[in-house]
Design a protein around this motif. Structure first.
Motif, PDB file in Angstrom:
ATOM      1  N   GLU A   1      36.350  36.849  38.340  1.00 26.01           N
ATOM      2  CA  GLU A   1      36.733  35.908  37.294  1.00 26.01           C
ATOM      3  C   GLU A   1      38.144  35.393  37.533  1.00 26.01           C
ATOM      4  O   GLU A   1      39.063  36.170  37.779  1.00 26.01           O
ATOM      5  N   VAL A   2      38.293  34.104  37.447  1.00 27.72           N
ATOM      6  CA  VAL A   2      39.592  33.458  37.586  1.00 27.72           C
ATOM      7  C   VAL A   2      40.250  33.426  36.204  1.00 27.72           C
ATOM      8  O   VAL A   2      39.599  33.110  35.216  1.00 27.72           O
ATOM      9  N   THR A   3      41.523  33.774  36.155  1.00 30.14           N
ATOM     10  CA  THR A   3      42.225  33.808  34.879  1.00 30.14           C
ATOM     11  C   THR A   3      42.443  32.393  34.355  1.00 30.14           C
ATOM     12  O   THR A   3      43.016  31.545  35.035  1.00 30.14           O
ATOM     13  N   VAL A   4      41.954  32.170  33.159  1.00 33.37           N
ATOM     14  CA  VAL A   4      42.171  30.891  32.477  1.00 33.37           C
ATOM     15  C   VAL A   4      43.371  31.093  31.569  1.00 33.37           C
ATOM     16  O   VAL A   4      43.353  31.943  30.679  1.00 33.37           O
ATOM     17  N   SER A   5      44.431  30.332  31.803  1.00 25.77           N
ATOM     18  CA  SER A   5      45.672  30.539  31.063  1.00 25.77           C
ATOM     19  C   SER A   5      45.577  30.034  29.625  1.00 25.77           C
ATOM     20  O   SER A   5      46.151  30.624  28.721  1.00 25.77           O
TER      21      SER A   5
END
Length: 185
Positions: free
Chosen positions: A67-71
């Motif tokens: 999972e890519v961190t969504v800011s």
């Protein structure tokens, strides 16, 4: 009596069909489904056909299923925007969105896009290209270009399921109406 049953069945089918088409769906996205993006991606935008709730979410996964961190995520009427802490690395990404549409139904969907590094904007590669004379190479000609894989959205399968259920309920309603009609005669 049979005319009434047929009319009720048709009316029920028409009402049900209108209900199915009222669900919220993804109309467009940036980056789009199957798009190959050259350059940096700092943010993505999902546009839906109706207003969505502020509790809507989006998750992004790279090709290693990490999972890519969504800011940050923001919802404004029918548009959801998600930003990333840093530009996305070259990879194939899967976007998993979950919303609550204007009709109150939770809807989810998935699509993918590819981030490909644009070699012409890479300063290190540009400097090396300037120092090294360009020689025609068969290897460059033989390189295969990856074609994006089209991923079916889950929303399409959900719509088909809803349509099938509506048709089955309509048939069942007509059948029960027919049975009730036979008992009265």
């Amino acid at each position: 009596m049979r005319k009434n049953i047929v009319m009720m069945t048709i009316l029920l089918f028409i009402i049900s069909a209108n209900t199915v088409s009222a669900h919220t769906g993804l109309t467009s996205a940036t980056p789009a489904d199957g798009e190959v993006v050259f350059g940096e991606i700092h943010e993505m935008t999902l546009d839906f056909n109706t207003k969505i709730e502020a509790t809507s979410t989006v998750k992004v996964f790279n090709e290693a299923n990490e999972e890519v961190t969504v800011s940050h995520t923001s919802v404004n009427d029918h548009i959801m925007t998600a930003g990333f802490l840093s530009p996305l690395d070259p990879s194939t990404y899967t976007v998993d969105w979950k919303i609550i549409g204007a009709d109150g139904h939770p809807i989810q969907g998935t699509y993918s896009f590819v981030v490909n590094q644009d070699e012409s904007k890479d300063p290190i590669a540009s400097e090396e290209a300037q120092k090294t004379p360009v020689q025609p190479s068969e290897k460059q000609v033989e390189e295969k270009v990856e074609q994006p894989v089209e991923v079916q959205s889950k929303i399409a399968s959900n719509d088909v399921l809803v349509i099938i259920l509506v048709v089955l309920f309509t048939i069942a309603g007509g059948f029960f109406g027919w049975i009730i009609g036979r008992r009265q005669t």
